[in-house]
Design an enzyme around this catalytic site. Structure first.
Site, PDB file in Angstrom:
ATOM      1  N   HIS A  27       3.398  -2.197   3.401  1.00  0.00           N
ATOM      2  CA  HIS A  27       3.679  -0.704   2.884  1.00  0.00           C
ATOM      3  C   HIS A  27       4.927  -0.495   2.341  1.00  0.00           C
ATOM      4  O   HIS A  27       6.073  -0.710   2.871  1.00  0.00           O
ATOM      5  CB  HIS A  27       3.252   0.347   4.116  1.00  0.00           C
ATOM      6  CG  HIS A  27       1.889   0.205   4.750  1.00  0.00           C
ATOM      7  ND1 HIS A  27       1.473  -0.768   5.435  1.00  0.00           N
ATOM      8  CD2 HIS A  27       0.819   0.731   4.160  1.00  0.00           C
ATOM      9  CE1 HIS A  27       0.550  -0.677   6.007  1.00  0.00           C
ATOM     10  NE2 HIS A  27      -0.247   0.456   5.065  1.00  0.00           N
ATOM     11  N   ASP A  43       0.754  -1.258   0.023  1.00  0.00           N
ATOM     12  CA  ASP A  43       0.100  -0.122   0.001  1.00  0.00           C
ATOM     13  C   ASP A  43       0.740   1.142  -0.050  1.00  0.00           C
ATOM     14  O   ASP A  43       1.998   1.294   0.319  1.00  0.00           O
ATOM     15  CB  ASP A  43      -1.040   0.093   1.399  1.00  0.00           C
ATOM     16  CG  ASP A  43      -1.854  -0.814   1.199  1.00  0.00           C
ATOM     17  OD1 ASP A  43      -1.921  -1.743   0.495  1.00  0.00           O
ATOM     18  OD2 ASP A  43      -2.998  -1.029   2.221  1.00  0.00           O
TER      19      ASP A  43
HETATM   20 ZN   LIG Z   1      -2.553   3.232   3.321  1.00  0.00          ZN
END
Ligand SMILES: [Zn+2]
Ligand SMILES: *[C@@H]1O[C@H](CO)[C@@H](O)[C@H](O)[C@H]1NC(C)=O
Length: 242
Positions: free
Chosen positions: A189, A40
């Site tokens: 992430h 992400d």
């Molecule tokens: Zn996010």
């Protein structure tokens, strides 16, 4: 015998379809023997290096990108095009990374269509998959995404990289969960150097040791051809986020 075979075929077909139905939250793969690395919050300064790491391992990953969270997506045009050209899945994480459940349907649509426009301009495709920021699927989120044709992904292992987990702490979560059962779709992430340069190589090795194929989220749902919305889209010439 024939009836049983036909029935099994129907069950399989309906299972595969259910696993990739727009507007229904999907947490993990629909098949065993795979791992869907899903990142992400990019694109960002590590995207290009992450693509290289995945490519060198023969792995496919999935990128849930925003328009503006870590800078404007157009400023990462080269990395965006490189990830797409390498066969990774490009998916949406909204334009500004809001709590979508607090927005109206029309505001949610704007969060999605702005990313669609940017990706049409950069790679000529609109994504068919999204992951909601903060995994917020409340309010008007799911009906709106369903109407827009979006397949909604959350996760079944939260690496906690966003919450200061070290790579070792994240790795322990995979060891605990184990490689068995339907494949994992982790939450991680690409904006953390340790996630890109430590956790990802560890996961590539873990997958290798456990005979897990590293595939896109769409492929792990039996939907490899459905990464993008169908249709031909015309770029509108926009090259900035403002
Ligand atoms: Zn996010
Ligand atoms: C990221 O991590 C790699 C490998 O540990 C290191 O070589 C590199 O300098 C780091 N980059 C940044 C910006 O911290």
């Amino acid at each position: 015998m024939l009836a049983e075979t036909v029935l099994a075929g129907l069950l399989l077909a309906s299972g595969a379809a259910a696993a990739a139905t727009p507007g229904v939250v999907i947490q993990k793969c629909s098949n065993p023997g795979m791992l869907a690395l899903a990142y992400d919050d990019g694109p960002y300064q590590y995207t290009s290096q992450l693509v290289d790491i995945l490519d060198q391992a023969g792995a496919k990953g999935t990128f849930f990108w925003t328009g503006t969270l870590y800078g404007c997506i157009y400023n990462q045009a080269a990395a965006v095009k490189k990830a797409y050209a390498s066969g990774h899945q490009i998916a949406s994480h909204t334009w500004t990374h809001p709590y979508l459940g607090q927005l109206s349907e029309s505001q949610i649509r704007t969060e999605m269509t702005k990313v669609e426009d940017a990706l049409v301009n950069l790679i000529g495709k609109k994504p068919a998959y999204m992951r909601p920021p903060y995994l917020d699927t409340s309010g008007a989120v799911l009906p709106t995404l369903k109407a827009m044709g979006y397949k909604v992904i959350t996760d079944d292992i939260d690496t906690g990289d966003w919450n200061h987990n070290t790579p070792a702490q994240s790795e322990a979560l995979f060891t605990q969960a184990g490689p068995g059962g339907n494949g994992h779709i982790p939450l991680m992430h690409e904006v953390y150097n340790t996630t890109v340069h430590e956790l990802t190589p560890w996961l590539i090795n873990w997958a290798k040791q456990n005979n897990l194929k590293l595939v896109t989220v769409a492929e792990c749902l039996g939907d490899a051809g459905g990464m993008y919305q169908p249709g031909n889209f015309t770029p509108n010439g926009q090259t900035t986020c403002s």
